[in-house]
Design a protein around this motif. Structure first.
Motif, PDB file in Angstrom:
ATOM      1  N   LEU A 145      42.035  95.665  70.396  1.00  0.00           N
ATOM      2  CA  LEU A 145      41.457  96.902  69.874  1.00  0.00           C
ATOM      3  C   LEU A 145      42.010  97.216  68.488  1.00  0.00           C
ATOM      4  O   LEU A 145      41.285  97.674  67.598  1.00  0.00           O
ATOM      5  CB  LEU A 145      41.747  98.047  70.839  1.00  0.00           C
ATOM      6  CG  LEU A 145      41.148  99.418  70.515  1.00  0.00           C
ATOM      7  CD1 LEU A 145      39.630  99.345  70.463  1.00  0.00           C
ATOM      8  CD2 LEU A 145      41.589 100.453  71.546  1.00  0.00           C
ATOM      9  N   ASP A 146      43.287  96.933  68.285  1.00  0.00           N
ATOM     10  CA  ASP A 146      43.930  97.269  67.018  1.00  0.00           C
ATOM     11  C   ASP A 146      43.309  96.527  65.842  1.00  0.00           C
ATOM     12  O   ASP A 146      43.102  97.098  64.766  1.00  0.00           O
ATOM     13  CB  ASP A 146      45.421  96.960  67.108  1.00  0.00           C
ATOM     14  CG  ASP A 146      46.167  97.354  65.844  1.00  0.00           C
ATOM     15  OD1 ASP A 146      46.190  98.560  65.524  1.00  0.00           O
ATOM     16  OD2 ASP A 146      46.702  96.459  65.164  1.00  0.00           O
ATOM     17  N   ILE A 147      42.977  95.259  66.034  1.00  0.00           N
ATOM     18  CA  ILE A 147      42.413  94.496  64.912  1.00  0.00           C
ATOM     19  C   ILE A 147      41.041  95.034  64.527  1.00  0.00           C
ATOM     20  O   ILE A 147      40.661  95.052  63.353  1.00  0.00           O
ATOM     21  CB  ILE A 147      42.328  92.986  65.236  1.00  0.00           C
ATOM     22  CG1 ILE A 147      41.882  92.201  63.987  1.00  0.00           C
ATOM     23  CG2 ILE A 147      41.398  92.715  66.388  1.00  0.00           C
ATOM     24  CD1 ILE A 147      41.867  90.708  64.175  1.00  0.00           C
ATOM     25  N   LEU A 148      40.279  95.529  65.500  1.00  0.00           N
ATOM     26  CA  LEU A 148      38.956  96.071  65.199  1.00  0.00           C
ATOM     27  C   LEU A 148      39.052  97.351  64.382  1.00  0.00           C
ATOM     28  O   LEU A 148      38.186  97.640  63.559  1.00  0.00           O
ATOM     29  CB  LEU A 148      38.188  96.337  66.493  1.00  0.00           C
ATOM     30  CG  LEU A 148      37.895  95.135  67.388  1.00  0.00           C
ATOM     31  CD1 LEU A 148      37.176  95.577  68.648  1.00  0.00           C
ATOM     32  CD2 LEU A 148      37.091  94.087  66.651  1.00  0.00           C
ATOM     33  N   LEU A 149      40.111  98.129  64.607  1.00  0.00           N
ATOM     34  CA  LEU A 149      40.245  99.431  63.957  1.00  0.00           C
ATOM     35  C   LEU A 149      41.109  99.383  62.705  1.00  0.00           C
ATOM     36  O   LEU A 149      41.357 100.420  62.094  1.00  0.00           O
ATOM     37  CB  LEU A 149      40.849 100.433  64.948  1.00  0.00           C
ATOM     38  CG  LEU A 149      40.093 100.624  66.269  1.00  0.00           C
ATOM     39  CD1 LEU A 149      40.809 101.636  67.147  1.00  0.00           C
ATOM     40  CD2 LEU A 149      38.660 101.057  66.015  1.00  0.00           C
ATOM     41  N   SER A 150      41.551  98.204  62.302  1.00  0.00           N
ATOM     42  CA  SER A 150      42.522  98.096  61.209  1.00  0.00           C
ATOM     43  C   SER A 150      42.018  98.672  59.896  1.00  0.00           C
ATOM     44  O   SER A 150      42.807  99.169  59.092  1.00  0.00           O
ATOM     45  CB  SER A 150      42.938  96.629  61.019  1.00  0.00           C
ATOM     46  OG  SER A 150      41.802  95.808  60.830  1.00  0.00           O
ATOM     47  N   GLY A 151      40.716  98.616  59.646  1.00  0.00           N
ATOM     48  CA  GLY A 151      40.181  99.115  58.385  1.00  0.00           C
ATOM     49  C   GLY A 151      39.523 100.470  58.479  1.00  0.00           C
ATOM     50  O   GLY A 151      38.736 100.834  57.597  1.00  0.00           O
ATOM     51  N   GLY A 152      39.833 101.251  59.524  1.00  0.00           N
ATOM     52  CA  GLY A 152      39.262 102.584  59.650  1.00  0.00           C
ATOM     53  C   GLY A 152      37.838 102.607  60.172  1.00  0.00           C
ATOM     54  O   GLY A 152      37.110 103.581  59.974  1.00  0.00           O
ATOM     55  N   GLN A 153      37.430 101.554  60.873  1.00  0.00           N
ATOM     56  CA  GLN A 153      36.052 101.488  61.366  1.00  0.00           C
ATOM     57  C   GLN A 153      35.789 102.557  62.427  1.00  0.00           C
ATOM     58  O   GLN A 153      36.691 102.970  63.156  1.00  0.00           O
ATOM     59  CB  GLN A 153      35.775 100.103  61.962  1.00  0.00           C
ATOM     60  CG  GLN A 153      35.529  99.015  60.922  1.00  0.00           C
ATOM     61  CD  GLN A 153      36.804  98.492  60.290  1.00  0.00           C
ATOM     62  OE1 GLN A 153      37.897  98.850  60.698  1.00  0.00           O
ATOM     63  NE2 GLN A 153      36.662  97.644  59.290  1.00  0.00           N
ATOM     64  N   ASP A 154      34.528 102.976  62.508  1.00  0.00           N
ATOM     65  CA  ASP A 154      34.145 103.943  63.534  1.00  0.00           C
ATOM     66  C   ASP A 154      33.705 103.198  64.786  1.00  0.00           C
ATOM     67  O   ASP A 154      33.832 101.971  64.895  1.00  0.00           O
ATOM     68  CB  ASP A 154      33.043 104.874  63.020  1.00  0.00           C
ATOM     69  CG  ASP A 154      31.776 104.125  62.653  1.00  0.00           C
ATOM     70  OD1 ASP A 154      30.950 103.895  63.549  1.00  0.00           O
ATOM     71  OD2 ASP A 154      31.621 103.754  61.464  1.00  0.00           O
ATOM     72  N   ILE A 155      33.149 103.910  65.743  1.00  0.00           N
ATOM     73  CA  ILE A 155      32.880 103.367  67.069  1.00  0.00           C
ATOM     74  C   ILE A 155      31.873 102.223  67.047  1.00  0.00           C
ATOM     75  O   ILE A 155      31.846 101.393  67.962  1.00  0.00           O
ATOM     76  CB  ILE A 155      32.411 104.513  67.996  1.00  0.00           C
ATOM     77  CG1 ILE A 155      32.626 104.157  69.462  1.00  0.00           C
ATOM     78  CG2 ILE A 155      30.961 104.896  67.704  1.00  0.00           C
ATOM     79  CD1 ILE A 155      32.447 105.340  70.386  1.00  0.00           C
ATOM     80  N   ARG A 156      31.065 102.115  65.986  1.00  0.00           N
ATOM     81  CA  ARG A 156      30.090 101.029  65.908  1.00  0.00           C
ATOM     82  C   ARG A 156      30.731  99.659  65.851  1.00  0.00           C
ATOM     83  O   ARG A 156      30.070  98.648  66.123  1.00  0.00           O
ATOM     84  CB  ARG A 156      29.189 101.229  64.687  1.00  0.00           C
ATOM     85  CG  ARG A 156      28.222 102.392  64.781  1.00  0.00           C
ATOM     86  CD  ARG A 156      27.520 102.631  63.467  1.00  0.00           C
ATOM     87  NE  ARG A 156      28.436 103.086  62.427  1.00  0.00           N
ATOM     88  CZ  ARG A 156      28.152 103.159  61.138  1.00  0.00           C
ATOM     89  NH1 ARG A 156      26.942 102.787  60.719  1.00  0.00           N
ATOM     90  NH2 ARG A 156      29.030 103.603  60.268  1.00  0.00           N
ATOM     91  N   VAL A 157      32.022  99.604  65.526  1.00  0.00           N
ATOM     92  CA  VAL A 157      32.704  98.312  65.429  1.00  0.00           C
ATOM     93  C   VAL A 157      32.790  97.615  66.784  1.00  0.00           C
ATOM     94  O   VAL A 157      33.003  96.410  66.865  1.00  0.00           O
ATOM     95  CB  VAL A 157      34.118  98.501  64.821  1.00  0.00           C
ATOM     96  CG1 VAL A 157      35.079  99.087  65.841  1.00  0.00           C
ATOM     97  CG2 VAL A 157      34.660  97.186  64.259  1.00  0.00           C
ATOM     98  N   LEU A 158      32.587  98.349  67.874  1.00  0.00           N
ATOM     99  CA  LEU A 158      32.633  97.746  69.210  1.00  0.00           C
ATOM    100  C   LEU A 158      31.382  96.929  69.531  1.00  0.00           C
ATOM    101  O   LEU A 158      31.368  96.186  70.515  1.00  0.00           O
ATOM    102  CB  LEU A 158      32.804  98.828  70.274  1.00  0.00           C
ATOM    103  CG  LEU A 158      34.090  99.661  70.227  1.00  0.00           C
ATOM    104  CD1 LEU A 158      34.075 100.717  71.315  1.00  0.00           C
ATOM    105  CD2 LEU A 158      35.316  98.766  70.365  1.00  0.00           C
ATOM    106  N   ALA A 159      30.335  97.059  68.714  1.00  0.00           N
ATOM    107  CA  ALA A 159      29.094  96.320  68.957  1.00  0.00           C
ATOM    108  C   ALA A 159      29.369  94.821  68.987  1.00  0.00           C
ATOM    109  O   ALA A 159      29.990  94.272  68.076  1.00  0.00           O
ATOM    110  CB  ALA A 159      28.061  96.648  67.884  1.00  0.00           C
TER     111      ALA A 159
END
Length: 728
Positions: free
Chosen positions: A63-77
């Motif tokens: 989860l941390d790598i997905l959010l590293s750049g401040g992405q919003d919830i769409r990054v889970l797609a």
């Protein structure tokens, strides 16, 4: 234009105090072995292998790598099988699809068949579903109908977020700072502080910023658009006087400012789904205004009493949208565009007030024997006012429609588990739901109303599920499940010459079977599921066509089927990989169903005698047939720490943007890759890394406007950044 100076000051101030905001490092599993994953897909903590539901968990470093750049919830797609998320409104209004089943409606009162549950509270309004991700214990994705045990409107599935909780064990925490392309700054952290032997507090915070980086060539403004500022906070208190009673209090808020989604006129090459020659994602030429403001607040109380053989729960939730304004240049161009914009469209959606209250009482048994059960009551009450303004070329408001929706629902539910023997367990559940909506037009300025100013809808439904799990051995389980689901009627506001439209309740019957296994002494874990579902009276949103309006319709039947698989494991003690894939087939089956066609695109479907597009046999919008995902992490131990390289990749096949098929409005396959290279030391207490998102810088059109010109919007650009994390 968004100023960075204030953000710099905030970052400096927060970095000075951030050691007060952190979480404890979890105990690491044995080297080369996967930790046991516990999920709450059945409202009890269970080993993921023993749950008769197709479910995925995203947590910790993944989860941390997905959010590293401040992405919003769409990054889970695309990060788990069968999950897609998109938005035509940016960071604040996500739309979810599971197994191809979702809703592309962009209206404020839109209902979705995928439910989002945050800390056991249903987030019913789509705007509430976009709450930022920070200080999370994990994200669960439950595929297929979940209506027996979870809230409301869950025929497609549930995306479930759980915050990290306060603890009486001691002061602990983390802080996380990153800075990247386009001046993207992100800082989040949490602090767990025991206040006494019975009370503990956890404070979590997020600050995010991105500079404007898109220039408006029509006005001559450089770096004028696509920036944002966001902050969110969550404070929790735990009261645990003894081993029998537990109280958890949660208050939270979110404030976001920036731009709505940038619509770009004439970026699609006629007859294709390619960008026009010379497309530049850092330039746009619009004459309208862009701006977005959102503030939400909420609180919940979760109480539990352990009475020995039974446990009682009370879950009370309150959510409110206290401010929402989203104004955008929908045509994406200006009067001098070549080719010309047929007509100017600038709109603003607004919510002056929306309140949601929910209450659940639940009791579960804790028997030693083969039989256990749980039962409960649920109540939901939403009251909101929302509307839309339209503007002319001069920026003057020309019309307004404002509506109020009141939605009250209650449900009674129960579930029984019975262990026939040590290997075979059966489960069954029932839920009765009664749902009522009142919808009224409060204001219609310069709007030609057709039909009544208000409508009422009321439905009740009994849903059920039945499943069985069989343990082939201590490491391998197989399961089968049949479940039904229900989504209450939806109502869309009136617009000029278009009455209030109502979509009747939809129902689903789903069949699913699968196998889950721990492999090679838990060095690896794998799962495989197959499913088949039928939706009756599916609610569909007709967006645009030949005018800027939204209508609701029902399709007689929708067919879906597919396969989902996941595997993860250690190749060596220092090399871990994972992969997942899903195939999702969807098909509308209603020969009588047709919609208006776009005025400028190349329609691929049959046209009936009335000049409308026949959509029978089409796949659902935003429903890729294939979703693939893969990750790899290599760790290189050193005397004082560890070097590591981590990469993640997701791919989805083409999608239709609308109910009909058109050459220009078929989104190309999308590949997005991420990388993270770093060093941690002192047992992982500190970490520094460089990261990249969308590292191939692949540009894709991910959505469109069809009623005006070949207007589209695109995916997020490539981002590089640095990150530092600390914990105590």
């Amino acid at each position: 234009m968004i100023k960075l100076s204030k953000m710099h000051k905030r970052l400096l101030a927060l970095s000075a105090v951030m050691p007060l905001a952190a979480i404890a490092q979890e105990a690491q599993p044995e080297a080369g072995k996967l930790e046991v994953v516990t999920v709450t897909a059945q409202r009890r903590a269970e080993n993921i292998r023993e749950v008769p539901v197709s479910v995925s968990m995203i947590k910790d470093e993944k989860l941390d790598i997905l959010l590293s750049g401040g992405q919003d919830i769409r990054v889970l797609a695309g990060k788990t099988p069968s999950l897609n998320i998109e938005s035509s409104t940016g960071r604040v209004f996500p739309r979810f699809y599971i197994r191809g089943y979702g809703n592309a409606d962009f209206s404020v009162f839109a209902s979705q068949p995928v439910s989002l549950i945050y800390d056991d509270i249903v987030q019913e309004n789509p705007i509430l579903k976009g709450f930022p991700m920070f200080d999370l214990a994990g994200v669960e994705v439950l595929r297929g109908p979940q209506g027996t045990l979870f809230g409301r409107n869950t025929p497609a599935g549930v995306v479930k977020f759980e915050s990290a909780k306060p603890s009486l064990k001691g002061i602990e925490g983390y802080y996380n700072l990153s800075y990247g392309t386009h001046g993207t700054a992100n800082i989040d952290g949490a602090a767990n502080i025991p206040l006494s032997k019975e009370w503990a507090m956890r404070v979590s915070t997020l600050r995010g910023h991105r500079d404007d980086y898109v220039s408006n060539t029509f006005t001559g403004e450089k770096d004028a658009l696509e920036g944002y500022n966001e902050h969110a906070e969550r404070v929790q208190f735990l009261y645990q006087p003894n081993g029998q009673f537990n109280a958890l209090f949660n208050v939270h808020q979110r404030t976001t400012t920036g731009n709505s989604r940038l619509f770009r006129a004439n970026i699609i090459k006629k007859g294709t789904n390619d960008f026009v020659d010379g497309y530049d994602d850092e330039k746009i030429a619009i004459n309208g205004q862009e701006g977005q403001r959102l503030q939400t607040r909420g609180a919940n109380v979760r109480l539990s009493w352990d009475l020995g053989q039974h446990k009682l729960y009370s879950i009370t939730g309150y959510e409110t949208i206290s401010k929402y304004d989203s104004r955008g240049d929908i045509d994406g161009g200006n009067p001098t565009n070549a080719p010309a914009v047929p007509f100017q469209v600038e709109t603003a959606s607004f919510v002056p007030d929306l309140k949601q209250y929910s209450q659940e009482f639940r009791v579960e048994s804790k028997y030693v024997g083969p039989l256990n059960w749980q039962a409960g009551l649920y109540y939901f009450d939403e009251d909101g006012t929302a509307g839309q303004d339209n503007y002319n070329v001069a920026g003057t408001r020309t019309s307004r429609v404002q509506s109020q929706q009141k939605n009250k629902a209650w449900a009674a539910f129960g579930s029984v588990n019975y262990a026939v023997n040590d290997a075979f367990t059966v489960r069954g559940g029932l839920r009765y739901t009664n749902d009522k909506k009142e919808f009224n037009t409060l204001e219609a300025t310069n709007i030609v109303l057709v039909g009544p100013r208000g409508v009422e809808e009321s439905k009740h439904k009994l849903n059920w599920d039945l499943s069985g799990t069989y343990k082939l051995n201590s490491d391998v389980s197989v399961y089968a499940r049949v479940a039904t689901g229900f989504r209450a009627p939806s109502i869309a506001a009136a617009s000029t010459s278009v009455p209030i439209t109502v979509a009747d309740a939809e129902t689903i019957t789903s069949y699913e079977a699968g196998v889950k296994a721990d492999l090679w002494n838990r060095r690896a874990r794998a799962s495989l599921s197959v499913y088949d579902y039928d939706v009756k009276n599916q609610q569909l949103t007709v967006v645009g066509g030949n005018s800027n309006v939204t209508r609701l319709i029902n399709a007689a039947k929708t067919k879906g089927r597919g396969v989902e698989g996941e595997i993860e494991g250690f190749v060596t003690n220092d090399f871990k990989v994972s992969a997942s894939a899903s195939y999702n087939f969807t098909e509308l089956r209603d020969p009588a169903l047709s919609v208006n066609k776009c005025p400028t695109c190349t329609v691929l479907d049959p046209i009936n005698a009335a000049g409308r597009v026949v959509i029978d046999g089409n796949s659902l919008p935003q429903a890729p047939k294939w979703i693939l995902n893969a990750t790899a992490r290599y760790n290189y131990p050193l005397a004082d720490g560890n070097l590591f390289v981590l990469t993640d990749w997701s791919w989805r096949s083409k999608v239709n943007f609308f109910l009909y098929e058109a050459a220009e409005f078929t989104g190309k396959p999308l590949t997005e890759g991420g990388v993270r290279v770093g060093y941690n030391w002192q047992g992982g207490k500190y970490e520094v890394a460089v990261f990249g998102r969308n590292i191939t810088d692949q540009q894709r059109i991910t959505g469109a406007i069809d009623f005006n010109n070949l207007t589209g919007f695109t995916n997020e650009p490539r981002q590089w950044g640095v990150q530092f994390k600390g914990s105590f």
